[in-house]
Design a protein around this motif. Structure first.
Motif, PDB file in Angstrom:
ATOM      1  N   GLU A 122      27.655  -9.309  10.640  1.00  0.00           N
ATOM      2  CA  GLU A 122      28.336  -9.019  11.893  1.00  0.00           C
ATOM      3  C   GLU A 122      29.834  -9.121  11.660  1.00  0.00           C
ATOM      4  O   GLU A 122      30.298  -9.905  10.824  1.00  0.00           O
ATOM      5  N   PHE A 123      30.578  -8.318  12.398  1.00  0.00           N
ATOM      6  CA  PHE A 123      32.033  -8.299  12.271  1.00  0.00           C
ATOM      7  C   PHE A 123      32.663  -8.471  13.644  1.00  0.00           C
ATOM      8  O   PHE A 123      32.066  -8.138  14.669  1.00  0.00           O
ATOM      9  N   GLY A 124      33.898  -8.998  13.648  1.00  0.00           N
ATOM     10  CA  GLY A 124      34.626  -9.180  14.893  1.00  0.00           C
ATOM     11  C   GLY A 124      36.103  -8.904  14.705  1.00  0.00           C
ATOM     12  O   GLY A 124      36.596  -8.797  13.573  1.00  0.00           O
ATOM     13  N   LEU A 125      36.804  -8.800  15.822  1.00  0.00           N
ATOM     14  CA  LEU A 125      38.245  -8.547  15.817  1.00  0.00           C
ATOM     15  C   LEU A 125      38.964  -9.795  16.320  1.00  0.00           C
ATOM     16  O   LEU A 125      38.603 -10.351  17.370  1.00  0.00           O
ATOM     17  N   ASP A 126      39.985 -10.251  15.553  1.00  0.00           N
ATOM     18  CA  ASP A 126      40.763 -11.398  16.000  1.00  0.00           C
ATOM     19  C   ASP A 126      41.842 -10.943  16.977  1.00  0.00           C
ATOM     20  O   ASP A 126      41.885  -9.773  17.385  1.00  0.00           O
ATOM     21  N   SER A 127      42.714 -11.851  17.369  1.00  0.00           N
ATOM     22  CA  SER A 127      43.718 -11.532  18.384  1.00  0.00           C
ATOM     23  C   SER A 127      44.716 -10.490  17.910  1.00  0.00           C
ATOM     24  O   SER A 127      45.408  -9.870  18.721  1.00  0.00           O
ATOM     25  N   GLN A 128      44.812 -10.299  16.592  1.00  0.00           N
ATOM     26  CA  GLN A 128      45.694  -9.283  16.019  1.00  0.00           C
ATOM     27  C   GLN A 128      44.955  -7.985  15.735  1.00  0.00           C
ATOM     28  O   GLN A 128      45.483  -7.101  15.064  1.00  0.00           O
ATOM     29  N   GLN A 129      43.700  -7.902  16.233  1.00  0.00           N
ATOM     30  CA  GLN A 129      42.845  -6.721  16.027  1.00  0.00           C
ATOM     31  C   GLN A 129      42.502  -6.517  14.553  1.00  0.00           C
ATOM     32  O   GLN A 129      42.229  -5.398  14.116  1.00  0.00           O
ATOM     33  N   GLN A 130      42.513  -7.617  13.810  1.00  0.00           N
ATOM     34  CA  GLN A 130      42.121  -7.580  12.397  1.00  0.00           C
ATOM     35  C   GLN A 130      40.603  -7.734  12.299  1.00  0.00           C
ATOM     36  O   GLN A 130      40.007  -8.597  12.958  1.00  0.00           O
ATOM     37  N   LEU A 131      39.972  -6.912  11.480  1.00  0.00           N
ATOM     38  CA  LEU A 131      38.518  -6.943  11.308  1.00  0.00           C
ATOM     39  C   LEU A 131      38.129  -8.083  10.370  1.00  0.00           C
ATOM     40  O   LEU A 131      38.607  -8.152   9.234  1.00  0.00           O
ATOM     41  N   LEU A 132      37.271  -8.975  10.855  1.00  0.00           N
ATOM     42  CA  LEU A 132      36.829 -10.125  10.067  1.00  0.00           C
ATOM     43  C   LEU A 132      35.312 -10.161   9.982  1.00  0.00           C
ATOM     44  O   LEU A 132      34.616  -9.877  10.958  1.00  0.00           O
ATOM     45  N   LEU A 133      34.803 -10.554   8.824  1.00  0.00           N
ATOM     46  CA  LEU A 133      33.383 -10.845   8.676  1.00  0.00           C
ATOM     47  C   LEU A 133      33.084 -12.111   9.468  1.00  0.00           C
ATOM     48  O   LEU A 133      33.797 -13.113   9.340  1.00  0.00           O
ATOM     49  N   ALA A 134      32.037 -12.098  10.284  1.00  0.00           N
ATOM     50  CA  ALA A 134      31.724 -13.234  11.149  1.00  0.00           C
ATOM     51  C   ALA A 134      30.265 -13.673  10.966  1.00  0.00           C
ATOM     52  O   ALA A 134      29.636 -13.376   9.944  1.00  0.00           O
ATOM     53  N   ASP A 135      29.753 -14.411  11.941  1.00  0.00           N
ATOM     54  CA  ASP A 135      28.367 -14.875  11.982  1.00  0.00           C
ATOM     55  C   ASP A 135      28.044 -15.788  10.800  1.00  0.00           C
ATOM     56  O   ASP A 135      28.716 -16.809  10.612  1.00  0.00           O
ATOM     57  N   GLU A 136      27.066 -15.433   9.969  1.00  0.00           N
ATOM     58  CA  GLU A 136      26.638 -16.280   8.849  1.00  0.00           C
ATOM     59  C   GLU A 136      25.985 -15.426   7.773  1.00  0.00           C
ATOM     60  O   GLU A 136      25.636 -14.266   7.992  1.00  0.00           O
ATOM     61  N   ILE A 137      25.848 -16.022   6.583  1.00  0.00           N
ATOM     62  CA  ILE A 137      25.061 -15.423   5.494  1.00  0.00           C
ATOM     63  C   ILE A 137      24.129 -16.527   5.023  1.00  0.00           C
ATOM     64  O   ILE A 137      24.574 -17.533   4.458  1.00  0.00           O
ATOM     65  N   SER A 138      22.840 -16.376   5.260  1.00  0.00           N
ATOM     66  CA  SER A 138      21.903 -17.469   5.040  1.00  0.00           C
ATOM     67  C   SER A 138      20.488 -16.918   4.914  1.00  0.00           C
ATOM     68  O   SER A 138      20.270 -15.715   5.080  1.00  0.00           O
ATOM     69  N   PRO A 139      19.499 -17.781   4.650  1.00  0.00           N
ATOM     70  CA  PRO A 139      18.110 -17.309   4.646  1.00  0.00           C
ATOM     71  C   PRO A 139      17.649 -16.771   5.997  1.00  0.00           C
ATOM     72  O   PRO A 139      16.625 -16.096   6.074  1.00  0.00           O
ATOM     73  N   ASP A 140      18.406 -17.045   7.064  1.00  0.00           N
ATOM     74  CA  ASP A 140      18.096 -16.454   8.368  1.00  0.00           C
ATOM     75  C   ASP A 140      18.463 -14.981   8.416  1.00  0.00           C
ATOM     76  O   ASP A 140      17.842 -14.203   9.147  1.00  0.00           O
ATOM     77  N   THR A 141      19.496 -14.602   7.674  1.00  0.00           N
ATOM     78  CA  THR A 141      20.045 -13.246   7.786  1.00  0.00           C
ATOM     79  C   THR A 141      19.848 -12.409   6.527  1.00  0.00           C
ATOM     80  O   THR A 141      20.282 -11.255   6.489  1.00  0.00           O
ATOM     81  N   CYS A 142      19.223 -12.976   5.509  1.00  0.00           N
ATOM     82  CA  CYS A 142      18.978 -12.263   4.246  1.00  0.00           C
ATOM     83  C   CYS A 142      17.490 -12.277   3.914  1.00  0.00           C
ATOM     84  O   CYS A 142      16.801 -13.259   4.222  1.00  0.00           O
ATOM     85  N   ARG A 143      17.009 -11.223   3.256  1.00  0.00           N
ATOM     86  CA  ARG A 143      15.703 -11.284   2.600  1.00  0.00           C
ATOM     87  C   ARG A 143      15.960 -11.651   1.148  1.00  0.00           C
ATOM     88  O   ARG A 143      16.670 -10.935   0.432  1.00  0.00           O
ATOM     89  N   LEU A 144      15.350 -12.746   0.716  1.00  0.00           N
ATOM     90  CA  LEU A 144      15.587 -13.285  -0.614  1.00  0.00           C
ATOM     91  C   LEU A 144      14.248 -13.513  -1.302  1.00  0.00           C
ATOM     92  O   LEU A 144      13.383 -14.220  -0.768  1.00  0.00           O
ATOM     93  N   TRP A 145      14.095 -12.915  -2.479  1.00  0.00           N
ATOM     94  CA  TRP A 145      12.851 -13.065  -3.239  1.00  0.00           C
ATOM     95  C   TRP A 145      13.108 -13.830  -4.520  1.00  0.00           C
ATOM     96  O   TRP A 145      14.041 -13.519  -5.272  1.00  0.00           O
ATOM     97  N   ASP A 146      12.249 -14.822  -4.753  1.00  0.00           N
ATOM     98  CA  ASP A 146      12.333 -15.650  -5.954  1.00  0.00           C
ATOM     99  C   ASP A 146      11.879 -14.834  -7.163  1.00  0.00           C
ATOM    100  O   ASP A 146      10.721 -14.429  -7.245  1.00  0.00           O
ATOM    101  N   ILE A 147      12.789 -14.600  -8.096  1.00  0.00           N
ATOM    102  CA  ILE A 147      12.458 -13.795  -9.283  1.00  0.00           C
ATOM    103  C   ILE A 147      11.366 -14.448 -10.104  1.00  0.00           C
ATOM    104  O   ILE A 147      10.482 -13.769 -10.648  1.00  0.00           O
ATOM    105  N   SER A 148      11.379 -15.773 -10.179  1.00  0.00           N
ATOM    106  CA  SER A 148      10.410 -16.483 -11.018  1.00  0.00           C
ATOM    107  C   SER A 148       8.990 -16.408 -10.465  1.00  0.00           C
ATOM    108  O   SER A 148       8.023 -16.682 -11.182  1.00  0.00           O
ATOM    109  N   ALA A 149       8.839 -15.995  -9.182  1.00  0.00           N
ATOM    110  CA  ALA A 149       7.507 -15.896  -8.580  1.00  0.00           C
ATOM    111  C   ALA A 149       6.851 -14.556  -8.868  1.00  0.00           C
ATOM    112  O   ALA A 149       5.715 -14.312  -8.446  1.00  0.00           O
ATOM    113  N   GLY A 150       7.552 -13.669  -9.553  1.00  0.00           N
ATOM    114  CA  GLY A 150       6.983 -12.368  -9.888  1.00  0.00           C
ATOM    115  C   GLY A 150       6.801 -11.496  -8.663  1.00  0.00           C
ATOM    116  O   GLY A 150       7.601 -11.533  -7.730  1.00  0.00           O
ATOM    117  N   ASP A 151       5.725 -10.703  -8.652  1.00  0.00           N
ATOM    118  CA  ASP A 151       5.491  -9.740  -7.579  1.00  0.00           C
ATOM    119  C   ASP A 151       4.598 -10.263  -6.461  1.00  0.00           C
ATOM    120  O   ASP A 151       4.208  -9.496  -5.578  1.00  0.00           O
TER     121      ASP A 151
END
Length: 242
Positions: free
Chosen positions: A179-208
């Motif tokens: 998610e992105f947002g605009l600050d008071s200067q109208q600058q585009l910033l990355l917001a929200d979070e980056i986590s296991p809630d917002t990513c699909r992550l697969w353990d390579i060592s677990a194979g297929d």
């Protein structure tokens, strides 16, 4: 001492004001939701884990020239952030076919895409967060053409970093939401979070194995169990790389 009135409470965070109107406090919750909040529950220590992972990754992205809303983390489940007006868009970057991409296109789960796919969804629970074309997005005036171009460029740049970073963690980055947002200067910033809630992550060592490899909120969505263990494992691997 009075408790500040919250400005906003979402599914994963509560936002509070501070003495500085340009700075807010985000408190990460242990609550978990899926399927547009039709499924609800909690994941022990999720708030602390997601804040820790997001804080570290935001700092790494800042070091690479990508501006974010992150300032610092004053407590285990808290993040001080720059105040932004969030654009009503969910930006999804896909490297491998999974989830709705498979459901809507018939692509087999796990199909490696020839190039990353950037998608825009309207951030609106009542409408079910529908997928948007660029023309629809612009028709609805959810962002300007220049903002759409900038977001697409930033999303791909973020993907390049995250793919390589998680690879070093022995994790495959399948897809993720920004998610992105605009600050008071109208600058585009990355917001929200980056986590296991917002990513699909697969353990390579677990194979297929389609169940064992999951290290993200799909464990909660699909009732796979060991949700807390998966989140803790991602945190451990992230911190080992930083």
């Amino acid at each position: 001492m009075s408790v500040p009135t919250k400005l906003y409470e979402g599914k994963a965070k509560i936002i509070y004001p501070t003495d500085d109107p340009e700075i807010l406090l985000a408190v990460f919750k242990d609550d978990a939701t899926a399927f547009n909040a039709q499924k609800r529950g909690s994941i022990q220590e999720k708030g602390r884990i997601n804040n820790s992972i997001s804080s570290k990754l935001f700092q790494e992205l800042e070091a690479r020239g990508i501006k974010t809303h992150f300032i610092d983390s004053p407590a285990a489940n808290q993040m001080r952030i720059r105040a932004v007006k969030i654009l009503p868009l969910e930006v999804v970057v896909r490297n491998i076919a999974a989830g709705s991409l498979c459901q809507q296109t018939g692509l087999p789960l796990g199909t490696v895409l020839k190039m990353p796919l950037v998608e825009f969804y309207y951030k609106n629970d009542q409408l079910g967060d529908p997928l948007l074309t660029r023309d629809r997005l612009l028709l609805m005036e959810l962002a300007t053409p220049e903002q759409v171009d900038s977001i697409t460029h930033l999303a791909l740049k973020i993907n390049d970093f995250l793919k390589e970073f998680f690879q070093r963690c022995n994790i495959t980055l399948v897809d993720f939401k920004l998610e992105f947002g605009l600050d008071s200067q109208q600058q585009l910033l990355l917001a929200d979070e980056i986590s296991p809630d917002t990513c699909r992550l697969w353990d390579i060592s677990a194979g297929d194995d389609p169940n064992l490899r999951v290290l993200d909120k799909d464990r909660f969505r699909r009732d796979l169990g060991n949700v807390e263990d998966a989140y803790q494992e991602v945190l451990k691997r992230v911190l080992n790389q930083l």
